[in-house]
Motif scaffolding. Structure first.
Motif, PDB file in Angstrom:
ATOM      1  N   ARG A  76      -5.093   5.486  13.064  1.00 39.07           N
ATOM      2  CA  ARG A  76      -4.723   4.507  12.042  1.00 39.07           C
ATOM      3  C   ARG A  76      -4.859   3.095  12.597  1.00 39.07           C
ATOM      4  NH1 ARG A  76       0.569   6.486  13.689  1.00 39.07           N
ATOM      5  NH2 ARG A  76       0.319   8.209  12.247  1.00 39.07           N
ATOM      6  N   ASP A  77      -4.784   2.116  11.701  1.00 41.39           N
ATOM      7  CA  ASP A  77      -4.855   0.714  12.086  1.00 41.39           C
ATOM      8  C   ASP A  77      -3.742   0.385  13.076  1.00 41.39           C
ATOM      9  OD1 ASP A  77      -4.242  -2.254  11.843  1.00 41.39           O
ATOM     10  OD2 ASP A  77      -6.022  -2.122  10.580  1.00 41.39           O
ATOM     11  N   SER A 113      -4.479  10.814   4.989  1.00 44.98           N
ATOM     12  CA  SER A 113      -5.585  10.152   5.677  1.00 44.98           C
ATOM     13  C   SER A 113      -6.877  10.862   5.308  1.00 44.98           C
ATOM     14  CB  SER A 113      -5.380  10.178   7.206  1.00 44.98           C
ATOM     15  OG  SER A 113      -5.574  11.481   7.724  1.00 44.98           O
ATOM     16  N   ARG A 120      -9.617   0.011  16.493  1.00 48.55           N
ATOM     17  CA  ARG A 120      -8.340   0.716  16.447  1.00 48.55           C
ATOM     18  C   ARG A 120      -7.990   1.375  17.779  1.00 48.55           C
ATOM     19  NH1 ARG A 120      -7.976   3.382  10.339  1.00 48.55           N
ATOM     20  NH2 ARG A 120      -8.183   1.382   9.238  1.00 48.55           N
ATOM     21  N   ASP A 180      -0.505  -0.767  11.673  1.00 50.29           N
ATOM     22  CA  ASP A 180       0.194   0.172  10.803  1.00 50.29           C
ATOM     23  C   ASP A 180       1.300   0.854  11.607  1.00 50.29           C
ATOM     24  OD1 ASP A 180       0.847   1.596   8.639  1.00 50.29           O
ATOM     25  OD2 ASP A 180      -0.933   2.859   8.581  1.00 50.29           O
ATOM     26  N   ASP A 220      -1.700  12.699   7.882  1.00 48.53           N
ATOM     27  CA  ASP A 220      -1.700  11.791   9.021  1.00 48.53           C
ATOM     28  C   ASP A 220      -0.432  12.018   9.831  1.00 48.53           C
ATOM     29  OD1 ASP A 220      -1.952   9.690  10.791  1.00 48.53           O
ATOM     30  OD2 ASP A 220      -1.281   8.194   9.366  1.00 48.53           O
ATOM     31  N   ARG A 272       2.111  11.392   4.868  1.00 48.76           N
ATOM     32  CA  ARG A 272       1.154  10.288   4.748  1.00 48.76           C
ATOM     33  C   ARG A 272      -0.254  10.865   4.740  1.00 48.76           C
ATOM     34  NH1 ARG A 272       0.555   4.544   7.746  1.00 48.76           N
ATOM     35  NH2 ARG A 272       2.680   4.369   7.001  1.00 48.76           N
ATOM     36  N   SER A 330     -11.789   7.405  16.258  1.00 55.20           N
ATOM     37  CA  SER A 330     -11.317   6.041  16.020  1.00 55.20           C
ATOM     38  C   SER A 330     -12.468   5.054  16.004  1.00 55.20           C
ATOM     39  CB  SER A 330     -10.327   5.640  17.127  1.00 55.20           C
ATOM     40  OG  SER A 330      -9.904   4.307  16.979  1.00 55.20           O
ATOM     41  N   THR A 360      -5.144   5.732   1.817  1.00 51.63           N
ATOM     42  CA  THR A 360      -4.476   4.621   2.492  1.00 51.63           C
ATOM     43  C   THR A 360      -3.051   5.052   2.820  1.00 51.63           C
ATOM     44  OG1 THR A 360      -3.486   3.528   0.563  1.00 51.63           O
ATOM     45  CG2 THR A 360      -5.799   3.042   1.040  1.00 51.63           C
ATOM     46  N   SER A 361      -2.333   4.178   3.505  1.00 47.93           N
ATOM     47  CA  SER A 361      -0.970   4.515   3.923  1.00 47.93           C
ATOM     48  C   SER A 361       0.022   4.498   2.776  1.00 47.93           C
ATOM     49  CB  SER A 361      -0.506   3.533   5.009  1.00 47.93           C
ATOM     50  OG  SER A 361      -0.504   2.205   4.511  1.00 47.93           O
TER      51      SER A 361
END
Length: 637
Positions: free
Chosen positions: A315-316, A619, A409, A319, A590, A617, A405, A492-493
């Motif tokens: 993930r970012d 992804s 990230r 985040d 995620d 979450r 990744s 998205t998250s």
């Protein structure tokens, strides 16, 4: 008392020189990839607070870093290896800016502002004297990590901070121009080359007489010659000119040289080759597949999951999901405050094991939820979850042997084995993109090639021809150039509803039993499917509702944000009649995260009075499926 330094490597002469500088020194440290900068910073903080004649207090030391991952690592190192610096607060720029704004104007809801807006507001607050009036007061020493990534508003804020206390404050800033890969955040494409080195130039210009510059040249990450093949290119990247055309030419040369070096490394071929898949399954160390952009990451992840290779899609770095242990802890108490012993009992008896030392978790969480007499304020924990102020170092980190990744990230991370997706040439990139920054491409490739401890390999580029980005939503979608060719959408998250507990909104289920199911049966990497509940839209600019399923078990409902973005993606024109997908498959878990919603809804569902519960979450890239009357023509796909 256990010696915190016993299992910590001895300092080199270069590192010792950094550590020994007086507290009022203006210090710039350039540190190459794997040079032990975090280890050096921990010892530097200890030295600042243990000087026999002029020791600083924890409140006088301000430590800021770019990403939550870097903050987490620094805090963990401090907890393990520091003697005097354990009370020092380490924060991201955003967290510090948010705290500063709340201390100055506590009645304003700062969480509604975007990241860059908060940074800009904090810069103005510094000029108004908000730092001096805050609980910590003016700093005596500022430590800033990853300064090469200071661009735009963040750079302006840090420059304003150092300017404000120029006469009374020392600083230690650490960075490496060779690893400056966030220049793309500068909207003016012609200004990016100059922006990359701007902060270094500003420091030298602002402190021409007393700036001390030291360099950490050793490399402690690469344990083999193969892992260190790109390191000699670092010096050239640090010397890139600030003028755009000169930077482009030099960057293109370095990118070509790095590409040649990577091509000499062993190749795995295509990621879906049986040899590659078996190698990824059998490797027993940590491994990362690093690629240029999110399109490649989505396709690689989808391919690996299709072949049964479990992994985590990184993930970012900004985040930070609130870890899954928080909800069961709050659900387990009806008290307004907790003692440390009671908190530790709830933590140990919960269904989700925390990542990290329980004593450190208590100290960190109490930092945002302090109550008198050594207690923790439970309602303050809920507010921290709801307002995005949960401590950076406690953000969920699920261990994964294999990570897919983008290079950006993976910044600051390291792995036993790194597999880099073969880069396109500059000529190929120019055909694919309207603007290319060769220097930025070179630095990104350098960062990718310097993440490895032992092995460096390459893998073929995946086919991303049918993955595109929707500028209206910011999401990626699967499809063709024609507007109606949309066959999937990225997660998205914020795609799962948080306002009400799962099981109370959208489908009938016992909310408490569902929380237990999530902790006992749902794991990162598991498949998730969104199923259409009915075709009645909830608003004119939204899709109908979708329920999230895990192994035919409903576990959540899609959020309003997801329904709006799905509508935007599929609504080609005002007259276009959308055929809603019956299901959207291919998403993955995620992580499980604790979220804050309606306290009344949570109480009615039997989840306690604190309004915090678990949701999965999402992804990955979801693919649309139609059945019956909704079936699209296969030829269109």
């Amino acid at each position: 008392m256990t010696d915190a330094y016993l299992d910590s490597p001895p300092l080199t002469e270069e590192q010792q020189a950094v550590v020994d500088q007086p507290w009022d020194t203006r210090l710039l440290v350039t540190a190459g990839a794997g040079a032990g900068k975090t280890h050096t910073l921990v010892r530097r903080l200890d030295a600042l607070m243990s000087d026999e004649e002029e020791a600083l207090e924890a409140r006088e030391v301000l430590v800021l870093s770019f990403s939550r991952a870097a903050v987490r690592e620094l805090r963990e190192r401090i907890a393990r290896h520091a003697r005097e610096a354990r009370r020092v607060r380490v924060q991201t720029f955003d967290s510090w800016a948010y705290a500063l704004l709340r201390s100055e104007q506590p009645d304003r809801d700062w969480s509604t502002l975007r990241f860059d807006e908060r940074i800009a507001e904090a810069t103005e607050a510094i000029l108004r004297g908000a730092v001096e009036e805050s609980e910590q007061g003016a700093p005596a020493h500022v430590v800033i990590d990853e300064v090469q990534d200071l661009v735009g508003d963040r750079r302006d804020m840090v420059e304003t901070l150092l300017d404000r206390f120029q006469e009374s404050c020392g600083f230690t800033v650490v960075g490496d121009g060779a690893q400056a890969i966030y220049g793309f955040q500068v909207s003016d494409e012609d200004a990016r080359a100059a922006e990359t080195n701007y902060f270094f130039d500003w420091l030298r210009g602002s402190y021409p007489d007393d700036l001390v510059e030291l360099h950490l040249s050793a490399n402690f990450r690469a344990r083999t010659a193969e892992a260190g093949v790109a390191l000699p290119m670092g010096a050239s990247l640090r010397r890139l000119p600030s003028e755009t055309s000169a930077s482009d030419a030099a960057g293109e040369d370095i990118h070509r040289n790095l590409t040649d070096v990577l091509r000499a490394c062993p190749s795995f071929g295509a990621v879906d080759d049986s040899f590659t898949l078996d190698s990824l399954r059998d490797f027993r160390g940590t491994c990362a597949i690093l690629c240029r952009d999110n399109r490649q990451a989505l396709v690689l992840s989808e391919t690996l999951f299709a072949h049964g290779v479990r992994h985590r899609l990184q993930r970012d770095l900004q985040d930070r999901p609130v870890p899954a242990w928080v909800a069961p802890v709050l659900r387990g108490t009806g008290s307004a405050t907790l003692t440390e012993d009671r908190f530790q009992d709830l933590l140990a008896s919960g269904p989700v094991s925390p990542v990290g030392d329980p004593a450190r978790i208590w100290r960190s969480l109490r930092g945002v939820a302090r109550a008198p007499r050594g207690l923790m304020d439970v309602s303050a924990v809920r507010r921290a979850v709801a307002q995005g102020r949960f401590p950076d170092d406690l953000a969920a980190v699920e261990p994964a042997d294999l990570v897919v990744s983008t290079v950006h990230r993976a910044k600051g991370l390291e792995f036993d084995r790194v597999i880099v997706v073969g880069p396109a040439s500059m000529a190929e990139l120019r055909k694919q993109h309207s603007h290319i920054d060769p220097a930025a491409e070179a630095r990104a490739l350098y960062v990718a090639m310097t993440r490895s401890r032992d092995d460096l390999f390459r893998v073929d580029q995946p086919d991303t021809a049918l993955i595109r980005r929707d500028r209206r939503t910011g999401r990626y979608y699967a499809g063709g150039w024609k507007p109606y060719q949309r066959y999937g959408i990225s997660a998205t998250s914020a795609d799962v509803s948080r306002e009400h507990p799962p099981g109370t909104d959208g489908f009938a289920h016992d909310a408490g039993a569902l929380q237990d199911y999530l902790t006992s049966s749902v794991a990162p990497g598991d498949a998730l499917e969104l199923r259409l509940e009915h075709e009645m839209t909830m608003a004119s600019d939204e899709s109908p509702p979708y329920t999230v399923f895990h192994r035919d078990h409903p576990v959540a409902v899609a959020s309003e944000r997801f329904r709006q973005d799905l509508y935007i993606s599929l609504k080609i024109s005002k007259t276009w009649d959308i055929s809603w997908p019956t299901s959207i498959e291919g998403y993955r878990v995620d992580c499980l995260e604790s979220v804050a919603g309606s306290t009344a809804s949570g109480a009615r569902a039997g989840l306690g009075d604190h309004g915090v519960w678990l949701v999965p979450r999402l992804s990955g890239l979801g693919r649309y499926r139609w059945t019956g009357a909704n079936t699209h023509e296969e030829s269109d796909r």
